[in-house]
Design an enzyme around this catalytic site. Structure first.
Site, mmCIF file in Angstrom:
data_model
loop_
_atom_site.group_PDB
_atom_site.id
_atom_site.type_symbol
_atom_site.label_atom_id
_atom_site.label_comp_id
_atom_site.label_asym_id
_atom_site.label_seq_id
_atom_site.Cartn_x
_atom_site.Cartn_y
_atom_site.Cartn_z
ATOM 1 N N TYR A 96 -26.043 -1.268 -2.425
ATOM 2 C CA TYR A 96 -27.222 -1.758 -1.690
ATOM 3 C C TYR A 96 -28.344 -0.717 -1.659
ATOM 4 C CZ TYR A 96 -24.349 -5.725 -0.597
ATOM 5 O OH TYR A 96 -23.554 -6.846 -0.731
ATOM 6 N N HIS A 106 -29.019 -14.574 4.605
ATOM 7 C CA HIS A 106 -27.984 -13.623 4.165
ATOM 8 C C HIS A 106 -28.321 -12.170 4.479
ATOM 9 C CE1 HIS A 106 -26.462 -16.812 1.063
ATOM 10 N NE2 HIS A 106 -26.065 -17.055 2.286
ATOM 11 N N THR A 149 -32.287 -21.421 -6.720
ATOM 12 C CA THR A 149 -30.919 -21.168 -6.231
ATOM 13 C C THR A 149 -29.928 -22.039 -7.006
ATOM 14 O OG1 THR A 149 -29.370 -21.377 -4.372
ATOM 15 C CG2 THR A 149 -31.382 -22.700 -4.236
ATOM 16 N N SER A 150 -28.757 -21.441 -7.282
ATOM 17 C CA SER A 150 -27.713 -22.176 -8.010
ATOM 18 C C SER A 150 -26.993 -23.158 -7.089
ATOM 19 C CB SER A 150 -26.708 -21.191 -8.604
ATOM 20 O OG SER A 150 -26.068 -20.477 -7.560
ATOM 21 N N ARG A 161 -30.267 -1.406 -4.717
ATOM 22 C CA ARG A 161 -31.097 -2.611 -4.558
ATOM 23 C C ARG A 161 -32.334 -2.292 -3.695
ATOM 24 N NH1 ARG A 161 -27.266 -3.449 -7.052
ATOM 25 N NH2 ARG A 161 -28.818 -3.475 -8.676
HETATM 26 P P1 OAD Z 1 -27.827 -17.344 -8.196
HETATM 27 O O1 OAD Z 1 -27.873 -16.153 -9.069
HETATM 28 O O2 OAD Z 1 -26.517 -17.950 -7.905
HETATM 29 O O3 OAD Z 1 -28.736 -18.492 -8.821
HETATM 30 C C1 OAD Z 1 -30.017 -18.224 -9.272
HETATM 31 C C2 OAD Z 1 -30.654 -19.532 -9.704
HETATM 32 O O4 OAD Z 1 -31.994 -19.241 -10.078
HETATM 33 C C3 OAD Z 1 -29.995 -20.207 -10.905
HETATM 34 O O5 OAD Z 1 -29.763 -21.573 -10.616
HETATM 35 C C4 OAD Z 1 -31.013 -20.045 -12.026
HETATM 36 O O6 OAD Z 1 -31.047 -21.198 -12.885
HETATM 37 C C5 OAD Z 1 -32.310 -19.953 -11.254
HETATM 38 N N1 OAD Z 1 -33.353 -19.173 -11.926
HETATM 39 C C6 OAD Z 1 -33.236 -18.164 -12.827
HETATM 40 N N2 OAD Z 1 -34.442 -17.713 -13.190
HETATM 41 C C7 OAD Z 1 -35.357 -18.440 -12.511
HETATM 42 C C8 OAD Z 1 -36.787 -18.453 -12.445
HETATM 43 N N3 OAD Z 1 -37.540 -17.604 -13.156
HETATM 44 N N4 OAD Z 1 -37.367 -19.354 -11.628
HETATM 45 C C9 OAD Z 1 -36.624 -20.235 -10.896
HETATM 46 N N5 OAD Z 1 -35.285 -20.266 -10.922
HETATM 47 C C10 OAD Z 1 -34.660 -19.389 -11.710
HETATM 48 O O7 OAD Z 1 -28.611 -16.951 -6.842
HETATM 49 P P2 OAD Z 1 -28.547 -17.658 -5.418
HETATM 50 O O8 OAD Z 1 -28.406 -19.128 -5.545
HETATM 51 O O9 OAD Z 1 -29.700 -17.124 -4.649
HETATM 52 O O10 OAD Z 1 -25.399 -13.876 -1.380
HETATM 53 O O11 OAD Z 1 -27.225 -17.047 -4.826
HETATM 54 C C11 OAD Z 1 -26.834 -17.368 -3.527
HETATM 55 C C12 OAD Z 1 -26.165 -16.191 -2.891
HETATM 56 O O12 OAD Z 1 -25.108 -15.733 -3.725
HETATM 57 C C13 OAD Z 1 -27.026 -14.975 -2.724
HETATM 58 O O13 OAD Z 1 -27.819 -15.021 -1.537
HETATM 59 C C14 OAD Z 1 -26.045 -13.857 -2.658
HETATM 60 C C15 OAD Z 1 -25.129 -14.283 -3.771
HETATM 61 O O14 OAD Z 1 -23.850 -13.855 -3.732
HETATM 62 C C16 OAD Z 1 -24.943 -12.739 -0.830
HETATM 63 O O15 OAD Z 1 -24.987 -11.669 -1.403
HETATM 64 C C17 OAD Z 1 -24.372 -12.922 0.520
#
Ligand code: OAD
Length: 227
Positions: free
Chosen positions: A53, A104, A170-171, A56
């Site tokens: 962290y 988070h 977000t995924s 980061r």
């Molecule tokens: P992910 O890494 O799981 O997903 C990122 C998403 O962003 C994917 O669906 C990609 O397709 C999309 N993406 C990539 N590039 C992009 C762009 N330029 N514009 C728009 N979308 C794009 O990230 P999160 O969904 O945020 O938690 O992950 C959720 C949580 O999992 C995070 O908050 C973190 C992680 O573990 C903790 O650390 C507690």
């Protein structure tokens, strides 16, 4: 004014140069969730967790909000905008957004390892031996896997009041955050901005803008700003 709620994830910050978690070359490709994002990882190797962290947090100084963050802020001229972000960066705030709920946690905060209520602002590294006022080691103010999400009920209330929910970058793989989408009212308009498909079932309710965050938000802003 109508209520716009933004549910953002790592993808909104990708074009600022912050790695996402689950894309190819994402953070979870090179780091084990178990080691750096769980209470068990913290008990096993605090130095490793702090360094993950700290890196980061240092990186935040080298990045800037991108056009997507800026356009989310610009929507405040026309709507009540409330952001619920899964991101631990501060790019929404640095773009000027007023209402940001960090589901988070936040990189720029630390807390007592023994008391989740003792929270501090954190500018530089957290080191072994840095203590909270209860004499416990400081840890990042991050919600790790297996921990409660303290702001969840507040987030649910906000989503229920949304006239428009924009799910961006977000995924939708991490719960309970992803489940927030199930809280929208029958009248709410649901828009997803993501260059990729996700496995999440939006029950046919989502308009999917299949673009990256900056291009998708530019398109959506032009649609929404004139109404
Ligand atoms: P992910 O890494 O799981 O997903 C990122 C998403 O962003 C994917 O669906 C990609 O397709 C999309 N993406 C990539 N590039 C992009 C762009 N330029 N514009 C728009 N979308 C794009 O990230 P999160 O969904 O945020 O938690 O992950 C959720 C949580 O999992 C995070 O908050 C973190 C992680 O573990 C903790 O650390 C507690």
């Amino acid at each position: 004014m109508k209520n716009i709620v933004i549910l953002s994830g790592a993808g909104i910050s990708a074009e600022s140069g912050i790695q996402t978690f689950r894309d190819t070359d994402g953070l979870w490709e090179n780091h084990s969730i178990k080691d750096v994002a769980t209470p068990a990882g913290w008990r096993k190797d605090r130095t490793l967790v702090l360094e993950f962290y700290n890196q980061r947090r240092r990186q935040l100084k080298d990045v800037k909000p991108n056009k997507a963050h800026e356009l989310v802020k610009a929507l405040e001229a026309f709507y009540n905008v409330q952001i619920i972000t899964q991101n631990i960066d501060d790019l929404h705030e640095r773009a000027g957004s007023t209402n940001v709920l960090h589901l988070h946690g936040e990189l720029n905060k630390s807390r007592s390892a023994n008391n989740a209520k003792l929270i501090y602002s954190q500018d530089g590294d957290i080191n072994i031996g840095d203590k909270a006022e209860d004499d416990a080691q400081l840890r990042p103010h991050i919600v790790w896997f297996g921990e409660d999400v303290p702001l969840m009920s507040e987030a649910e209330k906000i989503v229920k009041e949304a006239d428009i929910l924009i799910v961006i970058g977000t995924s939708m793989q991490v719960y309970p955050a992803a489940g927030l989408v199930r809280e929208i009212s029958a009248e709410c308009t649901l828009v997803v901005i993501n260059p990729n498909d996700t496995d999440f079932d939006f029950n046919g309710r989502a308009v999917h803008i299949k673009e990256n965050a900056t291009k998708g938000m530019t398109y959506l802003y032009n649609e929404l700003a004139t109404k």
